[in-house]
Enzyme design. Structure first.
Site, PDB file in Angstrom:
ATOM      1  N   ASP A   1       0.823  -1.173   0.257  1.00 40.44           N
ATOM      2  CA  ASP A   1       0.126  -0.021   0.324  1.00 40.44           C
ATOM      3  C   ASP A   1       0.875   1.284  -0.174  1.00 40.44           C
ATOM      4  O   ASP A   1       1.653   1.627   1.044  1.00 40.44           O
ATOM      5  CB  ASP A   1      -0.974  -0.190   1.150  1.00 40.44           C
ATOM      6  CG  ASP A   1      -2.068   1.048   1.250  1.00 40.44           C
ATOM      7  OD1 ASP A   1      -2.001   1.873   0.435  1.00 40.44           O
ATOM      8  OD2 ASP A   1      -3.111   0.543   1.928  1.00 40.44           O
TER       9      ASP A   1
ATOM     10  N   ASP B   1     -10.521   3.810  -1.694  1.00 42.67           N
ATOM     11  CA  ASP B   1     -11.162   2.863  -0.983  1.00 42.67           C
ATOM     12  C   ASP B   1     -12.648   2.711  -0.949  1.00 42.67           C
ATOM     13  O   ASP B   1     -13.395   3.921  -1.049  1.00 42.67           O
ATOM     14  CB  ASP B   1     -11.038   3.145   0.831  1.00 42.67           C
ATOM     15  CG  ASP B   1      -9.584   3.039   1.178  1.00 42.67           C
ATOM     16  OD1 ASP B   1      -8.788   2.636   0.067  1.00 42.67           O
ATOM     17  OD2 ASP B   1      -9.182   2.947   2.191  1.00 42.67           O
TER      18      ASP B   1
HETATM   19  C1  GLA Z   1      -5.601   2.132   2.573  1.00 39.13           C
HETATM   20  C2  GLA Z   1      -6.175   0.883   1.777  1.00 39.13           C
HETATM   21  C3  GLA Z   1      -7.023   0.132   2.610  1.00 39.13           C
HETATM   22  C4  GLA Z   1      -6.526  -0.428   4.060  1.00 39.13           C
HETATM   23  C5  GLA Z   1      -6.047   0.802   4.594  1.00 39.13           C
HETATM   24  C6  GLA Z   1      -5.276   0.175   5.946  1.00 39.13           C
HETATM   25  O1  GLA Z   1      -6.740   3.020   2.945  1.00 39.13           O
HETATM   26  O2  GLA Z   1      -6.451   1.386   0.496  1.00 39.13           O
HETATM   27  O3  GLA Z   1      -7.501  -1.049   1.682  1.00 39.13           O
HETATM   28  O4  GLA Z   1      -5.604  -1.401   3.598  1.00 39.13           O
HETATM   29  O5  GLA Z   1      -5.068   1.459   3.877  1.00 39.13           O
HETATM   30  O6  GLA Z   1      -4.659   1.106   6.493  1.00 39.13           O
END
Ligand code: GLA
Length: 503
Positions: A266, A326
């Site tokens: 990420d 997200d």
């Molecule tokens: C980001 C990602 C999510 C999750 C969070 C965890 O927002 O896009 O899918 O993994 O981080 O902190």
């Protein structure tokens, strides 16, 4: 004389300000139940009433661009240019003895949170120096994810509450409740498993919630399932935990030694050191490291669809890449994401998938009809099917949606051809995809709230031959086909999903 007295008072008060200077390195640490702390560092320099420096909190590193006041009452505003977004962090506070008492809002609409910072040695918590990204090359395909990965991820339901016991019991549920049989195999731990400090050799550690990751992997494997984990190319993950920056090879080896089968990587804290154009090189580093680890590990790129990732995802060894921000458990969020994937169809292929984010099915924010649309749309899109609900506690309807084998077969079709929108009229959309063996999947989506009669012409769905059979995959029954088109009443926010065979 009077003027002299005023000047003296001004001079004295300036001196007293300077005596109580904010200059220094400050840490506000909030203990978390997992044994780690949420840390915010304030590296401040005060010159008269001007305060400059940096604020580092979770994944963000802000530069102080505005300030007002004195140690008795000050405001500092940190800003951070994150792609097209300008992020701001505002702290108001005062010096009380040797402590900084401050208040801030996590989001502009959130209530004020109070934090207390103490002085720490200079350099503690400083942003690490930037390592130049490597030259680009092509990371060979790892041979995995011939069909879109299927499994579960902890984030949507559990966020920071995921722990060893949750993962074990979710694995038990998946192995027992028909999901494994339906094709779900990965149990993926998302953010917040990481320990606060690396060990003396620089190895990444786990926090209290995960006492023994190797033992956990062994347990998950004993159920015939696979274990996934999460990290970031930055110094910090999104939730502010330890990332893999500067330890890419070492972490890949650790993950392999633990028995990890899937890595979600990420971007998060990497934004403080690299720009979007450097993303490919940064991801390539982990792609190389995973290959060098010698263990087959699915590589899931999570960087919210920035920098046209679909164009270079396969070159860094990526098996899937997030195409959007997200998802949330709402009809609005799910449909905005899902119905916006049309242009990306050419980039999906066996081994390399567009990822419109994890499923929200069963998390309670949508109706069963809406969740059927979610499952149908993701399956039409050849999207990874990563459940995000509590698999230990599902209604029969949710279980039925997640395990509908005929719908899953559309998602998992061997040809891996992502659906495209073949027609749209207001809130009604028809999507189609060719399947292996000369069949087709056709989905009639009704995004309006009322039931609507919809039509599709077979030829518009790319079906040249006369269909011999069409099956409704949610009613699990063959439908009558006569002539060149098909029509059906589609419920509000619902779908009719057909598998059409021509031979
Ligand atoms: C980001 C990602 C999510 C999750 C969070 C965890 O927002 O896009 O899918 O993994 O981080 O902190």
């Amino acid at each position: 004389m009077r003027l002299l007295r005023i000047l003296t008072v001004v001079a004295l008060s300036t001196t007293s300000c300077l005596a109580a200077d904010l200059t220094g390195n400050w840490l506000a640490a909030t203990p978390l139940p997992d044994g780690t702390q949420r840390k915010a560092y304030f590296e401040l320099k005060q010159q008269d009433s001007k305060i400059t420096g940096h604020i580092r909190v979770t994944q963000f590193y802000y530069t102080i661009t505005e300030s007002t006041g004195s140690p008795d009452s000050f405001t500092v505003t940190g800003t951070l240019q994150d792609g097209k977004t300008l992020r701001r962090a505002v702290y108001e506070g005062k010096l009380v003895g040797e402590e900084l008492h401050m208040a801030t809002r996590r989001r502009p609409d959130a209530p004020l949170t109070e934090v207390v910072a103490h002085r720490v040695p200079d350099g503690e918590g400083a942003m690490p120096a930037r390592t130049e990204p490597p030259a680009l090359h092509k990371v060979p395909y790892n041979g995995l994810a011939k069909t879109p990965p299927m499994g579960w991820n902890s984030w949507n339901k559990f966020a920071g509450r995921v722990d060893d016991a949750t993962v074990r019991t979710i694995a038990d549920a998946m192995a027992r409740n028909g999901m494994k049989e339906a094709g779900y195999v990965y149990i993926n731990i998302d953010d917040t498993w990481e320990g606060e400090k690396r060990d003396a050799n620089g190895n990444i550690t786990t926090n209290k919630k995960f006492p023994n990751m190797k033992a956990l992997a062994d347990y998950v494997h004993s159920k015939g399932l696979k274990l996934g984990i999460y990290s970031s190319p930055g110094p910090n993950t999104c939730a502010g935990y330890e990332g893999s920056y500067g330890h890419e090879e070492q972490d890949a080896k650790t993950f392999a030694a633990w028995g990890i089968d899937y890595l979600k990587y990420d971007w998060c804290g990497a934004r403080n050191l690299y720009n979007e154009q450097e993303m490919q090189a940064v991801y390539q580093k982990m792609g190389d490291s995973l290959q060098a680890s010698g263990r087959p590990i699915i590589f899931s790129l999570c960087q919210y669809g920035l920098n046209d990732v679909w164009k270079w995802g396969p070159d860094v060894g990526g098996n899937l890449w997030r195409t959007t921000g997200d998802i949330r458990d709402t009809w609005d969020s799910m449909t905005k994401i899902g119905f916006n994937q049309d242009q990306l169809a050419p980039f999906a292929a066996p081994g390399h998938w567009n990822d419109p984010d994890m499923l929200e099915i069963g998390n309670g924010g949508m109706t069963d009809t809406e969740y059927r649309t979610h499952m149908s749309l993701w399956s039409m899109l050849a999207a990874p099917l990563i459940a995000g609900n509590d698999l230990r506690d599902m209604t029969p309807a949710i279980h039925d949606i997640l395990t509908n084998k005929e719908v899953i077969a559309i998602d998992q079709d061997a040809d891996g051809k992502q659906a495209t929108r073949i027609s749209q009229s207001g809130d009604q959309e028809v999507w189609a995809r060719p399947l292996s063996g000369g069949a087709y999947a056709v989905a009639l989506f009704n995004r309006a709230s009322d039931d609507v009669k919809m039509n599709v012409k077979w030829s518009d769905a790319g079906i040249k031959e006369k269909p011999r059979k069409a099956r409704d995959l949610w009613t699990r029954s063959d439908v009558k086909i006569t002539g060149e088109e098909y029509s059906a009443t589609v419920p509000g926010h619902g779908v009719v999903l057909l598998r059409v065979s021509v031979n």
